[in-house]
Design a protein around this motif. Structure first.
Motif, PDB file in Angstrom:
ATOM      1  N   MET A   1      -4.499  -6.596   3.548  1.00  0.00           N
ATOM      2  CA  MET A   1      -3.619  -5.966   1.714  1.00  0.00           C
ATOM      3  C   MET A   1      -4.269  -5.625   0.156  1.00  0.00           C
ATOM      4  SD  MET A   1      -0.295  -6.267   0.775  1.00  0.00           S
ATOM      5  CE  MET A   1       0.457  -7.290   1.222  1.00  0.00           C
ATOM      6  N   HIS A   2      -4.602  -4.428  -0.017  1.00  0.00           N
ATOM      7  CA  HIS A   2      -5.393  -4.453  -0.964  1.00  0.00           C
ATOM      8  C   HIS A   2      -4.502  -3.852  -2.034  1.00  0.00           C
ATOM      9  CE1 HIS A   2      -9.082  -2.061  -2.266  1.00  0.00           C
ATOM     10  NE2 HIS A   2      -8.634  -1.282  -3.145  1.00  0.00           N
ATOM     11  N   ASN A   3      -5.794  -5.265  -2.984  1.00  0.00           N
ATOM     12  CA  ASN A   3      -5.194  -5.452  -4.346  1.00  0.00           C
ATOM     13  C   ASN A   3      -5.375  -3.329  -5.464  1.00  0.00           C
ATOM     14  OD1 ASN A   3      -3.637  -7.716  -4.027  1.00  0.00           O
ATOM     15  ND2 ASN A   3      -6.123  -8.148  -4.159  1.00  0.00           N
ATOM     16  N   ILE A   4      -4.281  -3.273  -6.316  1.00  0.00           N
ATOM     17  CA  ILE A   4      -4.348  -2.509  -6.987  1.00  0.00           C
ATOM     18  C   ILE A   4      -3.867  -2.347  -8.503  1.00  0.00           C
ATOM     19  CG2 ILE A   4      -3.880   0.088  -7.844  1.00  0.00           C
ATOM     20  CD1 ILE A   4      -3.468   0.719  -4.689  1.00  0.00           C
ATOM     21  N   VAL A   5      -4.813  -2.416  -9.540  1.00  0.00           N
ATOM     22  CA  VAL A   5      -4.636  -2.983 -11.147  1.00  0.00           C
ATOM     23  C   VAL A   5      -4.242  -1.263 -11.505  1.00  0.00           C
ATOM     24  CG1 VAL A   5      -4.456  -3.992 -12.494  1.00  0.00           C
ATOM     25  CG2 VAL A   5      -5.448  -4.938 -10.348  1.00  0.00           C
ATOM     26  N   LEU A   6      -3.717  -0.779 -12.447  1.00  0.00           N
ATOM     27  CA  LEU A   6      -3.349   0.277 -12.812  1.00  0.00           C
ATOM     28  C   LEU A   6      -3.408  -0.592 -14.685  1.00  0.00           C
ATOM     29  CD1 LEU A   6      -0.333   1.962 -11.306  1.00  0.00           C
ATOM     30  CD2 LEU A   6      -2.753   2.494 -10.913  1.00  0.00           C
ATOM     31  N   ILE A   7      -4.530   0.054 -15.512  1.00  0.00           N
ATOM     32  CA  ILE A   7      -5.175  -0.108 -16.448  1.00  0.00           C
ATOM     33  C   ILE A   7      -4.396   1.146 -17.850  1.00  0.00           C
ATOM     34  CG2 ILE A   7      -6.741  -1.899 -17.755  1.00  0.00           C
ATOM     35  CD1 ILE A   7      -7.770  -3.360 -15.538  1.00  0.00           C
ATOM     36  N   ARG A   8      -4.041   0.352 -18.620  1.00  0.00           N
ATOM     37  CA  ARG A   8      -3.874   1.877 -19.020  1.00  0.00           C
ATOM     38  C   ARG A   8      -5.103   1.418 -20.545  1.00  0.00           C
ATOM     39  NH1 ARG A   8      -0.065   2.798 -24.793  1.00  0.00           N
ATOM     40  NH2 ARG A   8      -0.025   5.181 -25.208  1.00  0.00           N
ATOM     41  N   HIS A   9      -4.934   2.554 -21.010  1.00  0.00           N
ATOM     42  CA  HIS A   9      -6.831   3.168 -21.772  1.00  0.00           C
ATOM     43  C   HIS A   9      -6.148   1.740 -23.681  1.00  0.00           C
ATOM     44  CE1 HIS A   9      -3.892   5.771 -24.153  1.00  0.00           C
ATOM     45  NE2 HIS A   9      -4.496   6.417 -22.795  1.00  0.00           N
TER      46      HIS A   9
END
Length: 195
Positions: A1-9
């Motif tokens: 399992m890979h974790n991805i975090v989308l971070i808004r600027h």
């Protein structure tokens, strides 16, 4: 399992004539606070990869944590903000975005369809490298919403009002190419001037 975090600027300077605005003073403070929060979550950045849209506001949001962890930021055009239709001048982009927020992903131009496909393909490629378990991606409101819409199978453009420096957590099951939403990032109270 890979974790991805989308971070808004962080908060960017709003201008009808600037295609690549810098962060405001408030945006720089937000980026500094974000770095502290990420340090708490991922001490010293062990096992974490940093990717950013090439836009100044995204790179400037990533820079404090990059400096703290002494890690490079991989710039990727795959996570750039949504392109405007060709006939929309820069000065009218803000009005177009506000209108587009209330529409459907089914109304995208062919260029926007390719933009969306590139985002999703790039996310699926974030398989775990040796020693990397999490990818932080510094990006934009519309990038986050198109990913959430695609995962949900929902055609509405606005899935939620991702606030500045909000963190939307996804998981990618290794070898499956399947993305799941773990949790959405913090929402903002107003739709005004999404940038």
């Amino acid at each position: 399992m890979h974790n991805i975090v989308l971070i808004r600027h962080g908060e960017a300077a709003k201008s009808p004539t600037e295609s690549d605005p810098d962060l405001t003073e408030q945006g720089r403070r937000q980026a500094t606070e974000l770095a502290k929060d990420l340090q708490r979550q991922y001490p010293h950045g062990a096992g974490v990869r940093l990717i950013s849209s090439p836009k100044a506001r995204a790179l400037q949001t990533a820079r404090p944590v990059s400096n703290l962890w002494k890690k490079s930021i991989l710039r990727s055009d795959d996570f750039i903000e949504i392109p405007s239709p060709e006939n929309i001048p820069l000065a009218q982009r803000g009005a177009w975005i506000q209108e587009f927020l209330n529409s459907s992903w089914e109304s995208m131009t062919s260029e926007q369809v390719l933009w969306r496909r590139r985002i999703l393909q790039a996310l699926i490629k974030q398989e775990t490298d040796q020693g990397v378990h999490t990818t932080l991606i510094f990006c934009h409101f519309m990038v986050i919403n198109t990913v959430v819409a695609a995962i949900r199978g929902d055609h509405r453009v606005t899935q939620f009002l991702a606030d500045y420096t909000s963190q939307t957590h996804l998981s990618l099951k290794s070898g499956s190419g399947r993305l799941n939403i773990v949790r959405l990032g913090q929402e903002r109270a107003s739709r005004n001037q999404i940038q």
